[in-house]
Scaffold this motif. Sequence first.
Motif, PDB file in Angstrom:
ATOM      1  N   GLN A 180      13.779  89.248  38.914  1.00 39.78           N
ATOM      2  CA  GLN A 180      15.080  89.839  39.222  1.00 39.78           C
ATOM      3  C   GLN A 180      15.332  89.689  40.718  1.00 39.78           C
ATOM      4  OE1 GLN A 180      15.704  93.828  37.874  1.00 39.78           O
ATOM      5  NE2 GLN A 180      15.766  93.252  35.710  1.00 39.78           N
ATOM      6  N   ALA A 181      16.434  89.038  41.050  1.00 33.09           N
ATOM      7  CA  ALA A 181      16.799  88.798  42.451  1.00 33.09           C
ATOM      8  C   ALA A 181      18.036  89.620  42.803  1.00 33.09           C
ATOM      9  CB  ALA A 181      17.065  87.312  42.682  1.00 33.09           C
ATOM     10  N   THR A 182      18.020  90.224  43.979  1.00 34.16           N
ATOM     11  CA  THR A 182      19.149  91.041  44.452  1.00 34.16           C
ATOM     12  C   THR A 182      19.826  90.320  45.611  1.00 34.16           C
ATOM     13  OG1 THR A 182      18.026  93.076  43.808  1.00 34.16           O
ATOM     14  CG2 THR A 182      19.854  93.281  45.367  1.00 34.16           C
ATOM     15  N   TYR A 183      21.162  90.174  45.502  1.00 32.61           N
ATOM     16  CA  TYR A 183      21.948  89.451  46.518  1.00 32.61           C
ATOM     17  C   TYR A 183      22.982  90.395  47.122  1.00 32.61           C
ATOM     18  CZ  TYR A 183      20.136  85.302  44.122  1.00 32.61           C
ATOM     19  OH  TYR A 183      19.313  84.350  43.548  1.00 32.61           O
ATOM     20  N   LEU A 184      23.231  90.209  48.399  1.00 21.50           N
ATOM     21  CA  LEU A 184      24.352  90.850  49.076  1.00 21.50           C
ATOM     22  C   LEU A 184      25.355  89.745  49.401  1.00 21.50           C
ATOM     23  CD1 LEU A 184      25.536  93.461  50.239  1.00 21.50           C
ATOM     24  CD2 LEU A 184      24.417  92.910  52.410  1.00 21.50           C
ATOM     25  N   ILE A 185      26.581  89.887  48.859  1.00 24.18           N
ATOM     26  CA  ILE A 185      27.556  88.794  48.916  1.00 24.18           C
ATOM     27  C   ILE A 185      28.837  89.282  49.580  1.00 24.18           C
ATOM     28  CG2 ILE A 185      28.790  87.065  47.542  1.00 24.18           C
ATOM     29  CD1 ILE A 185      26.785  87.730  45.269  1.00 24.18           C
ATOM     30  N   GLU A 186      29.350  88.489  50.527  1.00 25.59           N
ATOM     31  CA  GLU A 186      30.652  88.746  51.150  1.00 25.59           C
ATOM     32  C   GLU A 186      31.634  87.699  50.638  1.00 25.59           C
ATOM     33  OE1 GLU A 186      32.841  88.956  55.537  1.00 25.59           O
ATOM     34  OE2 GLU A 186      30.688  88.523  55.377  1.00 25.59           O
ATOM     35  N   PHE A 187      32.761  88.172  50.113  1.00 22.17           N
ATOM     36  CA  PHE A 187      33.741  87.285  49.493  1.00 22.17           C
ATOM     37  C   PHE A 187      34.921  87.031  50.415  1.00 22.17           C
ATOM     38  CE2 PHE A 187      31.720  89.722  46.076  1.00 22.17           C
ATOM     39  CZ  PHE A 187      31.146  88.685  45.367  1.00 22.17           C
ATOM     40  N   GLU A 188      35.582  85.944  50.165  1.00 22.42           N
ATOM     41  CA  GLU A 188      36.851  85.647  50.835  1.00 22.42           C
ATOM     42  C   GLU A 188      37.880  86.644  50.332  1.00 22.42           C
ATOM     43  OE1 GLU A 188      39.228  83.798  53.524  1.00 22.42           O
ATOM     44  OE2 GLU A 188      37.156  83.229  53.122  1.00 22.42           O
ATOM     45  N   ASP A 189      38.498  87.375  51.249  1.00 19.08           N
ATOM     46  CA  ASP A 189      39.428  88.427  50.860  1.00 19.08           C
ATOM     47  C   ASP A 189      40.725  88.262  51.646  1.00 19.08           C
ATOM     48  OD1 ASP A 189      40.674  90.641  49.936  1.00 19.08           O
ATOM     49  OD2 ASP A 189      39.152  92.077  50.568  1.00 19.08           O
ATOM     50  N   ASN A 190      41.782  87.840  50.967  1.00 20.68           N
ATOM     51  CA  ASN A 190      43.086  87.660  51.614  1.00 20.68           C
ATOM     52  C   ASN A 190      43.849  88.966  51.772  1.00 20.68           C
ATOM     53  OD1 ASN A 190      42.687  84.863  51.748  1.00 20.68           O
ATOM     54  ND2 ASN A 190      43.459  84.596  49.650  1.00 20.68           N
ATOM     55  N   ARG A 191      43.325  90.032  51.172  1.00 18.55           N
ATOM     56  CA  ARG A 191      44.060  91.306  51.255  1.00 18.55           C
ATOM     57  C   ARG A 191      44.114  91.844  52.673  1.00 18.55           C
ATOM     58  NH1 ARG A 191      40.802  94.884  47.187  1.00 18.55           N
ATOM     59  NH2 ARG A 191      39.130  93.876  48.380  1.00 18.55           N
ATOM     60  N   MET A 192      43.074  91.605  53.473  1.00 24.80           N
ATOM     61  CA  MET A 192      43.068  92.112  54.835  1.00 24.80           C
ATOM     62  C   MET A 192      44.199  91.512  55.651  1.00 24.80           C
ATOM     63  SD  MET A 192      40.605  94.149  54.487  1.00 24.80           S
ATOM     64  CE  MET A 192      40.473  94.691  56.189  1.00 24.80           C
ATOM     65  N   ALA A 193      44.421  90.192  55.497  1.00 22.72           N
ATOM     66  CA  ALA A 193      45.517  89.543  56.222  1.00 22.72           C
ATOM     67  C   ALA A 193      46.860  90.078  55.747  1.00 22.72           C
ATOM     68  CB  ALA A 193      45.437  88.032  56.029  1.00 22.72           C
ATOM     69  N   GLU A 194      46.987  90.328  54.424  1.00 24.16           N
ATOM     70  CA  GLU A 194      48.242  90.857  53.891  1.00 24.16           C
ATOM     71  C   GLU A 194      48.511  92.258  54.431  1.00 24.16           C
ATOM     72  OE1 GLU A 194      47.945  90.688  49.714  1.00 24.16           O
ATOM     73  OE2 GLU A 194      47.991  88.493  49.589  1.00 24.16           O
ATOM     74  N   MET A 195      47.452  93.078  54.501  1.00 24.89           N
ATOM     75  CA  MET A 195      47.640  94.436  55.016  1.00 24.89           C
ATOM     76  C   MET A 195      48.003  94.424  56.492  1.00 24.89           C
ATOM     77  SD  MET A 195      44.787  96.805  53.083  1.00 24.89           S
ATOM     78  CE  MET A 195      43.403  95.693  53.308  1.00 24.89           C
ATOM     79  N   GLU A 196      47.370  93.519  57.263  1.00 22.12           N
ATOM     80  CA  GLU A 196      47.713  93.434  58.684  1.00 22.12           C
ATOM     81  C   GLU A 196      49.145  92.967  58.867  1.00 22.12           C
ATOM     82  OE1 GLU A 196      44.846  90.871  60.372  1.00 22.12           O
ATOM     83  OE2 GLU A 196      43.190  92.318  60.263  1.00 22.12           O
ATOM     84  N   THR A 197      49.579  92.013  58.017  1.00 19.76           N
ATOM     85  CA  THR A 197      50.970  91.548  58.083  1.00 19.76           C
ATOM     86  C   THR A 197      51.928  92.673  57.744  1.00 19.76           C
ATOM     87  OG1 THR A 197      50.256  89.335  57.465  1.00 19.76           O
ATOM     88  CG2 THR A 197      52.603  89.854  57.200  1.00 19.76           C
ATOM     89  N   GLY A 198      51.548  93.462  56.701  1.00 20.75           N
ATOM     90  CA  GLY A 198      52.400  94.581  56.303  1.00 20.75           C
ATOM     91  C   GLY A 198      52.496  95.643  57.372  1.00 20.75           C
ATOM     92  N   GLN A 199      51.417  95.835  58.165  1.00 18.51           N
ATOM     93  CA  GLN A 199      51.459  96.815  59.242  1.00 18.51           C
ATOM     94  C   GLN A 199      52.241  96.302  60.436  1.00 18.51           C
ATOM     95  OE1 GLN A 199      47.365  97.656  60.033  1.00 18.51           O
ATOM     96  NE2 GLN A 199      47.098  98.940  58.213  1.00 18.51           N
ATOM     97  N   GLU A 200      52.225  94.970  60.664  1.00 19.03           N
ATOM     98  CA  GLU A 200      52.947  94.409  61.801  1.00 19.03           C
ATOM     99  C   GLU A 200      54.449  94.439  61.586  1.00 19.03           C
ATOM    100  OE1 GLU A 200      51.377  90.545  62.296  1.00 19.03           O
ATOM    101  OE2 GLU A 200      49.471  91.203  63.183  1.00 19.03           O
TER     102      GLU A 200
END
Length: 212
Positions: A180-200
Amino acid sequence: MLIDINLLPEKEKERSRLLLIAIILLGVSILIWVIFFLLSGRLASDTEQLSRQSAAIQQEQAALRSHDATAQTGESMLAVHDLALSVKFVEDHRYETLPLLRDMIAMLPERGFFVTFTFTQPHFAEATIQFDDKQDASYYLTRLLASEIVVDASLESVIAEDLESADGSPMMSSEIPRYQATYLIEFEDNRMAEMETGQEEPAEQEGEGTDE
C-alpha cells in the motif's frame, strides 16, 4: 327654719358640658372624615398614575419586542442570503473530481486500485493505492508527475502487507496485492484564478465609481 336649695345652675352646667362634648365629638368626626377623604383622593390619584406608568411600560415592552422580532427576522434573512451565496459560490467553483479520478485510474497498473482518496485542501489530495509489486508504486509516481492535471506529487510511504490465508498459513500467490503506497498530490486548479478575477472586478468597479 326652712333651707332653699337651687339646683338649676348645676343642671345648666351639666347641659353645657354635654353640649361641649357633643361639639367636640362632631368636630373630631368631621376631621376624621376630611382626612379620610383626602387620603382616598390621594390614593386614587396615585393608583391612576401607577396605571398610566404600567400602560406606558407595557407599550415600551411591546415596541421592544416588535423591534427585536424585526431585527431577528432581518438577521435571519441576511444569514439565509449569505448561506445561499456561499452555496452558489461553492457550486460555481467546485472541483470536477470525476475527470480527475478517471485520469488517475487510467494511470494505474493492471493490478493497482485505490484504497482511499481524500482532499486535504482545495487542490491537494492524499491517496492510498494498493499494488502487487513495490516497483509499481514508483512507476505510478512517475506517471503522476508526467500528467498535465498534476502540479506536483510525492510518495509518502510504502507499506508491505503480511497476508495470510483463512487457516493462518502465508499466501504465496502473486495475484494478491502486497503493498500500500500513500501519495500526496497537488492538482491543477483553475478555481483560484477565477476567484482572483472575481475579486478584482468589484475592486475595479469601485475604483471607477470613485473616479466619477
